[in-house]
Design an enzyme around this catalytic site. Structure first.
Site, mmCIF file in Angstrom:
data_model
loop_
_atom_site.group_PDB
_atom_site.id
_atom_site.type_symbol
_atom_site.label_atom_id
_atom_site.label_comp_id
_atom_site.label_asym_id
_atom_site.label_seq_id
_atom_site.Cartn_x
_atom_site.Cartn_y
_atom_site.Cartn_z
ATOM 1 N N HIS A 111 35.109 35.898 44.316
ATOM 2 C CA HIS A 111 34.511 35.674 45.740
ATOM 3 C C HIS A 111 35.264 34.973 46.727
ATOM 4 C CE1 HIS A 111 30.291 36.148 43.421
ATOM 5 N NE2 HIS A 111 31.406 36.166 42.488
ATOM 6 N N ASP A 125 27.806 32.985 50.319
ATOM 7 C CA ASP A 125 27.653 33.850 49.273
ATOM 8 C C ASP A 125 26.320 34.072 48.901
ATOM 9 O OD1 ASP A 125 28.106 35.103 46.566
ATOM 10 O OD2 ASP A 125 30.161 34.404 46.799
ATOM 11 N N SER A 128 38.243 44.792 42.183
ATOM 12 C CA SER A 128 39.162 45.547 41.625
ATOM 13 C C SER A 128 38.727 47.157 41.720
ATOM 14 C CB SER A 128 39.238 45.183 40.050
ATOM 15 O OG SER A 128 39.812 44.079 39.867
#
Length: 425
Positions: free
Chosen positions: A23, A131, A328
């Site tokens: 994050h 977030d 990823s």
């Protein structure tokens, strides 16, 4: 009029990531993009993770409007802070202990009363970008009447599933258009990924991408693996990394290890020191079978942490055995590397499903963890007809990703819209 515009202070935005590697990295990329446009950014970390970011000063030197700040997460100093095994401990502490500290900080950033306070030298705070997991921060900002934007670091498909699981079951909405449904639930949606690629497209600096990624890492990168990759044939290497959170059992570790050795392909494997569950081993100093040690020395390379963006972009890269974390997944899509997915937690199951069944840029391994099956799947990923089909899809999505961050692309346009809206708050 021109003089007044020159004196107009730049916007000031506070960015607050969830305290985890996956994050912090994209949030810091967004921070640099905003600073590049002249916006002041206060990047707020927990004190624990703030200390881990050893290259803060280098980034602040490159971006004068980037300011790092930290507050306590409320946890004791000896707490392991493993998101994978201590998630509820962390969430509970953030909500109960960090929330009042955040309230105090936001109040101080909204005014410039104390001229002796370095924080007070910034323009008054105009917006909070938090977030999405940090829902308490949304509550605090709204209480203080500060505009707030929630940034989600999962795929749009996973986010919509989180929002609509009850309705999906009740109303049978499958299949669904991902972004069109999300857009109907929020007044504004800014689709600005992949952020690491957007940063490269905005700031043309060959040294920036590597230094930025390293600065956002909570672990020390072992760059010896890049020299090892230079010695390998084009498209021959399988890269293995299960992210910064996932824990393995000793049996799982050995099954993956045997399958990699038996596949016959060179492999680069990220095994961080505390990857095993603590009740199985405190570190990796247990006895490894001799054949694994010998084969690994011959054609394998193991590191505690790797510069993943650079690894995936290397010409030796042939396939990626991944946990399907969204960072990823995006980095592999951008680099044009086929994926073999072993999802475990969070949004990974949905990401893996889309990689394998919808986008056709990899193969979903699901819960499989026996050496013979993994070996067969690795071979299918690295060569043969299935590899050829996947490679065509991978090439198409890599082109789409590059188009999205170009000046005519959707991500580029949406970032400009976000910056414009921040200026107009």
């Amino acid at each position: 009029m021109e003089m007044q515009m020159e004196l107009q202070p730049q916007p000031h935005v506070l960015l607050l990531p969830f305290p985890a590697q996956g994050h912090i990295k994209p949030m810091l990329a967004l921070a640099q993009l905003l600073c590049h446009s002249g916006i002041h950014v206060t990047f707020l970390n927990t004190e624990h993770n703030h200390r881990q970011l050893t290259q803060r000063q280098a980034l602040s030197g490159r971006f004068p409007t980037l300011h790092f700040h930290s507050i306590s997460d409320g946890l004791p100093s000896d707490h392991p802070r493993s998101v994978y095994s201590n998630y509820m401990d962390i969430i509970t502490s953030l909500r109960s202990k960090m929330a009042p500290l955040l309230h105090q900080l936001l109040v101080s950033l909204m005014s410039k009363n104390d001229v002796d306070d370095p924080v007070a030298q910034l323009p008054p705070l105009g917006c909070v970008i938090t977030d999405g997991i940090m829902s308490f921060a949304i509550d605090v900002a709204e209480e203080l009447r500060i505009p707030v934007i929630a940034l989600r670091f999962i795929s749009a498909a996973s986010f919509l599933c989180n929002l609509c699981i009850p309705k999906l079951i009740e109303e049978a909405q499958l299949p669904f258009g991902v972004l069109s449904h999300i857009g109907s639930l929020f007044s504004k949606v800014y689709t600005i990924g992949p952020l690491h690629a957007l940063l490269k497209s905005h700031i043309v600096d060959n040294n920036l991408s590597s230094s930025s990624a390293a600065a956002a890492s909570l672990r020390q990168e072992d760059r010896r693996c890049m020299m090892w990759l230079d010695s390998q044939s084009v498209g021959s290497v399988i890269f293995v990394s299960f992210g910064s959170l996932l824990k393995l059992t000793r049996v799982q570790l050995l099954e993956f290890w045997h399958s990699l050795v038996n596949s016959g392909f060179p492999f680069l494997w990220v095994i961080w020191s505390d990857v095993l569950w603590s009740d199985e081993a405190e570190h990796l100093s247990y006895v490894i079978p001799g054949e694994l040690e010998t084969a690994t020395k011959e054609r394998g390379f193991i590191v505690d942490w790797a510069p993943q963006e650079e690894v995936l972009a290397h010409e030796a890269m042939g396939g990626f055995l991944t946990h399907s974390g969204w960072n990823s997944t995006l980095e592999a899509m951008w680099a044009g590397v086929p994926m073999r997915c072993w999802p475990q937690i969070g949004d990974q199951q949905v990401n893996s499903r889309w990689v394998g069944e919808v986008w056709k840029i990899g193969i979903d391994m699901k819960d499989t963890c026996d050496r013979s099956t993994i070996e067969k799947m690795i071979k299918a990923l690295m060569k043969g007809e299935e590899r050829d089909v996947i490679s065509r899809s991978v090439d198409r999505f890599a082109k789409l990703a590059r188009t999205s961050v170009s000046e005519s692309g959707s991500s580029y346009h949406n970032l400009e819209k976000l910056i414009e809206d921040l200026r107009n708050l």
